[in-house]
Design a protein around this motif. Structure first.
Motif, PDB file in Angstrom:
ATOM      1  N   GLN A 605       0.834  -1.204   0.000  1.00 39.37           N
ATOM      2  CA  GLN A 605       0.000   0.000   0.000  1.00 39.37           C
ATOM      3  C   GLN A 605       0.870   1.255   0.000  1.00 39.37           C
ATOM      4  N   ASP A 606       1.951   1.233   0.783  1.00 37.35           N
ATOM      5  CA  ASP A 606       2.819   2.413   0.869  1.00 37.35           C
ATOM      6  C   ASP A 606       3.510   2.668  -0.461  1.00 37.35           C
ATOM      7  N   GLN A 607       3.962   1.600  -1.127  1.00 36.78           N
ATOM      8  CA  GLN A 607       4.599   1.762  -2.444  1.00 36.78           C
ATOM      9  C   GLN A 607       3.616   2.348  -3.459  1.00 36.78           C
ATOM     10  N   LEU A 608       2.355   1.881  -3.428  1.00 37.79           N
ATOM     11  CA  LEU A 608       1.344   2.387  -4.358  1.00 37.79           C
ATOM     12  C   LEU A 608       1.055   3.856  -4.083  1.00 37.79           C
ATOM     13  N   ASP A 622      -0.577  18.253   0.713  1.00 39.62           N
ATOM     14  CA  ASP A 622      -1.618  18.976  -0.034  1.00 39.62           C
ATOM     15  C   ASP A 622      -2.875  18.130  -0.245  1.00 39.62           C
ATOM     16  N   VAL A 623      -2.865  16.862   0.188  1.00 39.26           N
ATOM     17  CA  VAL A 623      -3.970  15.945  -0.077  1.00 39.26           C
ATOM     18  C   VAL A 623      -5.054  16.067   0.991  1.00 39.26           C
ATOM     19  N   GLU A 624      -6.271  16.367   0.553  1.00 40.67           N
ATOM     20  CA  GLU A 624      -7.421  16.290   1.455  1.00 40.67           C
ATOM     21  C   GLU A 624      -7.940  14.852   1.518  1.00 40.67           C
ATOM     22  N   GLU A 625      -7.994  14.208   0.328  1.00 42.70           N
ATOM     23  CA  GLU A 625      -8.491  12.836   0.275  1.00 42.70           C
ATOM     24  C   GLU A 625      -7.897  12.147  -0.958  1.00 42.70           C
ATOM     25  N   LEU A 626      -7.437  10.931  -0.749  1.00 41.16           N
ATOM     26  CA  LEU A 626      -6.905  10.140  -1.854  1.00 41.16           C
ATOM     27  C   LEU A 626      -7.403   8.706  -1.697  1.00 41.16           C
ATOM     28  N   GLU A 627      -8.039   8.199  -2.736  1.00 42.99           N
ATOM     29  CA  GLU A 627      -8.514   6.817  -2.736  1.00 42.99           C
ATOM     30  C   GLU A 627      -8.017   6.135  -4.007  1.00 42.99           C
ATOM     31  N   ILE A 628      -7.350   4.992  -3.814  1.00 42.90           N
ATOM     32  CA  ILE A 628      -6.857   4.210  -4.949  1.00 42.90           C
ATOM     33  C   ILE A 628      -7.300   2.764  -4.738  1.00 42.90           C
ATOM     34  N   SER A 629      -7.850   2.174  -5.772  1.00 42.19           N
ATOM     35  CA  SER A 629      -8.190   0.752  -5.707  1.00 42.19           C
ATOM     36  C   SER A 629      -7.756   0.091  -7.005  1.00 42.19           C
ATOM     37  N   VAL A 630      -7.078  -1.053  -6.866  1.00 44.42           N
ATOM     38  CA  VAL A 630      -6.604  -1.811  -8.020  1.00 44.42           C
ATOM     39  C   VAL A 630      -7.020  -3.261  -7.835  1.00 44.42           C
ATOM     40  N   SER A 631      -7.672  -3.824  -8.851  1.00 42.82           N
ATOM     41  CA  SER A 631      -8.024  -5.247  -8.843  1.00 42.82           C
ATOM     42  C   SER A 631      -7.327  -5.906 -10.022  1.00 42.82           C
ATOM     43  N   PHE A 632      -6.631  -7.003  -9.747  1.00 42.82           N
ATOM     44  CA  PHE A 632      -5.900  -7.716 -10.782  1.00 42.82           C
ATOM     45  C   PHE A 632      -6.700  -8.934 -11.254  1.00 42.82           C
ATOM     46  N   VAL A 633      -6.399  -9.393 -12.463  1.00 43.70           N
ATOM     47  CA  VAL A 633      -7.166 -10.500 -13.031  1.00 43.70           C
ATOM     48  C   VAL A 633      -6.968 -11.799 -12.259  1.00 43.70           C
ATOM     49  N   ASN A 634      -5.890 -11.892 -11.476  1.00 43.47           N
ATOM     50  CA  ASN A 634      -5.652 -13.100 -10.688  1.00 43.47           C
ATOM     51  C   ASN A 634      -6.392 -13.084  -9.355  1.00 43.47           C
ATOM     52  N   GLY A 635      -7.196 -12.023  -9.123  1.00 40.79           N
ATOM     53  CA  GLY A 635      -7.988 -11.947  -7.899  1.00 40.79           C
ATOM     54  C   GLY A 635      -7.363 -11.104  -6.810  1.00 40.79           C
ATOM     55  N   GLU A 636      -6.066 -10.771  -6.944  1.00 41.98           N
ATOM     56  CA  GLU A 636      -5.410  -9.923  -5.954  1.00 41.98           C
ATOM     57  C   GLU A 636      -5.915  -8.485  -6.079  1.00 41.98           C
ATOM     58  N   SER A 637      -5.789  -7.718  -4.992  1.00 41.48           N
ATOM     59  CA  SER A 637      -6.217  -6.319  -5.021  1.00 41.48           C
ATOM     60  C   SER A 637      -5.414  -5.502  -4.014  1.00 41.48           C
ATOM     61  N   ILE A 638      -5.340  -4.202  -4.284  1.00 40.23           N
ATOM     62  CA  ILE A 638      -4.669  -3.262  -3.377  1.00 40.23           C
ATOM     63  C   ILE A 638      -5.590  -2.056  -3.213  1.00 40.23           C
ATOM     64  N   GLU A 639      -5.697  -1.553  -2.002  1.00 40.77           N
ATOM     65  CA  GLU A 639      -6.495  -0.352  -1.747  1.00 40.77           C
ATOM     66  C   GLU A 639      -5.697   0.598  -0.864  1.00 40.77           C
ATOM     67  N   VAL A 640      -5.748   1.875  -1.233  1.00 38.68           N
ATOM     68  CA  VAL A 640      -5.079   2.922  -0.459  1.00 38.68           C
ATOM     69  C   VAL A 640      -6.092   4.018  -0.183  1.00 38.68           C
ATOM     70  N   GLU A 641      -6.095   4.522   1.056  1.00 38.47           N
ATOM     71  CA  GLU A 641      -7.012   5.611   1.396  1.00 38.47           C
ATOM     72  C   GLU A 641      -6.298   6.578   2.339  1.00 38.47           C
ATOM     73  N   ILE A 642      -6.247   7.837   1.926  1.00 36.82           N
ATOM     74  CA  ILE A 642      -5.663   8.897   2.749  1.00 36.82           C
ATOM     75  C   ILE A 642      -6.721   9.975   2.931  1.00 36.82           C
ATOM     76  N   GLU A 643      -6.883  10.430   4.151  1.00 31.80           N
ATOM     77  CA  GLU A 643      -7.850  11.498   4.408  1.00 31.80           C
ATOM     78  C   GLU A 643      -7.234  12.483   5.394  1.00 31.80           C
ATOM     79  N   GLU A 644      -7.272  13.764   5.043  1.00 32.74           N
ATOM     80  CA  GLU A 644      -6.690  14.808   5.885  1.00 32.74           C
ATOM     81  C   GLU A 644      -7.410  14.864   7.231  1.00 32.74           C
ATOM     82  N   GLU A 645      -6.620  14.869   8.281  1.00 30.16           N
ATOM     83  CA  GLU A 645      -7.213  14.938   9.612  1.00 30.16           C
ATOM     84  C   GLU A 645      -7.658  16.355   9.928  1.00 30.16           C
ATOM     85  N   ASP A 646      -8.781  16.496  10.674  1.00 31.96           N
ATOM     86  CA  ASP A 646      -9.280  17.820  11.080  1.00 31.96           C
ATOM     87  C   ASP A 646      -8.352  18.442  12.113  1.00 31.96           C
TER      88      ASP A 646
END
Length: 646
Positions: A605-608, A622-646
């Motif tokens: 997740q950190d590398q992505l 500078d990021v308020e919100e960042l969402e990344i999702s990747v699904s591979f054909v072999n069934g594997e997946s990676i998800e990244v979520e960053i949200e600026e704290e108040d």
């Protein structure tokens, strides 16, 4: 003593009747040594006249009985059951069964619709099988002939034809009992031979339809559906049939011509009112085959003892109609089952005939399978003494044993507008739809109806109407220059070349053309997208990135694969501007990002996250919100979520 004599006499009569039935049964089965597929319903013989139709609809899984091993053929068919059968006939059963049990149906009596019909009713609504004014369904009400006629005409997609014939009053003696809004449907049902009414000239629109009668309606509708799909009917002698497990092939000799088609051993073949599996067919059998895309979809084994097929001409079906000043002539001939049936209705000379008398007229025409459309038209007009332009309309439809089909239509007084010129002046309707992988779809529609023109063109993301659309269609038709000798592939290539479209970019192409003389062209083409480069999208089934920054900027990237189709979307937004892209432009943006990310299923997740921030030139602060999702054909997946704290 008298009682004993009477009882003895009754016993003798009963024994004689039993013997007669057994003899009849033995005669029915004599010489038939094929393994039969039993008709599932123990009461099918209660409607013996319809047993053939019941067997046919059973073999197509259109009817499944009452659940008690019976079909109850003489009971009225309910509206709910009729809808279920129609949906199955249209091969939409899977869609119906995929509907949830509690699917919402916008009828006032929704709660009365049984669970076994709810999905089918939903699919029927989606496919325009109901009236737009229907507020209640009345699922258990017996279906009447007028309701069934409308349902089946809509199932054939002929509602526009019905609307065009709403003011053509049919000749049924009880026409006053047919609702005004149903006149067109009755006309089309009669034209398509879905129903011909009763011998006394009535239609009986409000008569309940029995379940047996429903199977007959469905069989006729099935024949029309196959015709619409471009299926061919052939009749000849089997020269070879073989199977490798379930799949196999069958070779046919038709008047010296050889044909070979794919065949599954599980296909149920009709023989009179019985069924056998296709693996029971043998060399030297006489058969009628219905073939679609070089595969046998229906088959009938002919009885050689009763068969009187017209082998010399190869004619297996003929319909001739012409009309002048509301006076009609109609000649029909059918030999698909190996037994000739012919019927003539000649209002010009006050003649009605059937059987040998009508068949003599068919023979006198001398139509053969090697005759061209023009030759058939000339022969019919000469034999029936029909003069050029001395009629309002003339139609000929002929089918031959080698699959050759001829349709001719002549209307001498067609009103063609002055601005319709060139090849387009010979065309009644033209409908072309081209779907492209890059999303830049195109369509060209044209129809001539009683001197009025309807045209609509969509290209380059814009809709064109009026004279500009007419010119676009006319240019396309003239440049393509369709001829009867062109194969489907040649037609497709000519269209794509004229439109400057790369064939590799085509997802789907559908063309339907009907000429004023009855000639029809139908071309269908579909292909899946080539798999993208293995180093990039080939491994990825889905990719999404959404980024919102504290400087009022936002980015969205999306790529999704589904059954070979790939959809791309891209957008970026600032406080003063917004860009949204789809198709090829979005594909370019997404692929640029994917090239930089170099995604793999082994990434953490950190590398992505770091790869994404670097590729987008974004500082994490500078990021308020960042969402990344990747699904591979072999069934594997990676998800990244960053949200600026108040």
């Amino acid at each position: 003593m008298k009682k004993m004599k009477v009882s003895g006499l009754l016993l003798i009569v009963a024994l004689l009747m039993s013997f007669a039935v057994q003899v009849q049964a033995d005669e029915h089965n004599r010489g038939f040594d094929r393994e039969e597929v039993p008709i599932k319903f123990s009461d099918a013989d209660e409607a013996a006249w319809a047993k053939e139709y019941i067997g046919k609809m059973q073999s197509k899984n259109v009817i499944k009985g009452t659940g008690k091993g019976t079909f109850e053929p003489n009971d009225d068919v309910s509206r709910a059951a009729a809808i279920v059968m129609a949906v199955r006939l249209l091969d939409l059963e899977d869609e119906a069964e995929a509907k949830p049990d509690d699917v919402s149906l916008h009828f006032q009596d929704e709660e009365q619709i049984p669970s076994w019909a709810r999905g089918h009713v939903a699919v029927a609504l989606e496919n325009d099988l109901f009236n737009t004014t229907d507020q209640s369904f009345n699922p258990y009400e017996p279906a009447k002939r007028i309701w069934i006629a409308e349902l089946l005409v809509k199932s054939l997609g002929l509602e526009d034809d019905a609307l065009d014939q709403m003011n053509d009053i049919p000749e049924f003696t009880d026409v006053d009992k047919i609702p005004a809004g149903a006149i067109g449907y009755v006309n089309v049902a009669a034209d398509e031979d879905l129903t011909t009414g009763y011998e006394d000239g009535t239609f009986k629109p409000n008569k309940n339809v029995s379940r047996a009668e429903m199977t007959a309606f469905l069989e006729r509708t099935n024949s029309d559906l196959l015709d619409q799909s471009g299926a061919r009917t052939l009749q000849g002698t089997v020269t070879d049939v073989s199977f490798d497990e379930e799949m196999g092939s069958i070779s046919l000799n038709v008047n010296g011509e050889s044909f070979t088609f794919d065949l599954t051993s599980e296909l149920e073949v009709q023989f009179e009112d019985r069924l056998i599996k296709a693996d029971q067919l043998r060399a030297d059998d006489k058969v009628t085959l219905v073939v679609q895309d070089e595969s046998v979809v229906e088959a009938r084994l002919l009885n050689e003892k009763t068969s009187d097929s017209n082998e010399s001409s190869g004619l297996i079906e003929l319909e001739v109609e012409y009309e002048r000043d509301d006076t009609e002539y109609e000649l029909e001939y059918d030999n698909k089952k190996g037994e000739s049936e012919a019927e003539l209705e000649d209002e010009f000379n006050g003649v009605e005939a059937e059987g040998e008398e009508a068949f003599a007229i068919v023979e006198a025409l001398g139509l053969t399978q090697d005759m061209s459309r023009d030759a058939i038209l000339e022969r019919v007009m000469n034999e029936l003494d029909v003069q050029d332009d001395d009629f309002d309309e003339l139609k000929i439809e002929a089918k031959f044993a080698n699959g050759h089909k001829v349709e001719v239509k002549r209307e001498p007084n067609v009103d063609i507008p002055d601005d319709v010129t060139g090849d387009l002046a010979d065309i009644e309707s033209f409908d072309l739809d081209v779907e492209l992988f890059d999303g830049e779809d195109q369509s060209y529609d044209y129809e001539l109806d009683d001197g009025d023109i309807e045209e609509d063109v969509k290209r380059d993301g814009e809709e064109v109407e009026g004279n500009e659309a007419l010119q676009a269609v006319s240019t396309l038709v003239n440049d393509v220059s369709l001829t009867e000798e062109m194969s489907d592939e040649e037609v497709r290539e000519a269209i794509l070349a004229t439109l400057s479209i790369d064939s590799e970019n085509v997802s789907e192409l559908e063309l339907e053309v009907e000429y004023l003389d009855g000639y029809k062209v139908k071309v269908e083409f579909e292909q899946e997208a080539d798999q993208p480069e293995e180093s990039r999208d080939g491994q990825i089934a889905e990719f999404k990135l959404d980024a919102e920054l504290n400087n009022d900027k936002a980015y969205e990237y999306s790529m999704e694969q589904d059954d070979g189709d790939i959809e791309y979307e891209y957008s970026d937004e600032t406080d003063s501007d917004e860009t949204e892209l789809e198709g090829a432009e979005a594909q370019e943006k997404v692929n640029q990002l994917l090239d930089q990310l170099q995604l793999s299923a082994e990434m953490t997740q950190d590398q992505l996250k770091k790869a994404a921030l670097t590729a987008l030139s974004i500082d994490e602060e500078d990021v308020e919100e960042l969402e990344i999702s990747v699904s591979f054909v072999n069934g594997e997946s990676i998800e990244v979520e960053i949200e600026e704290e108040d």
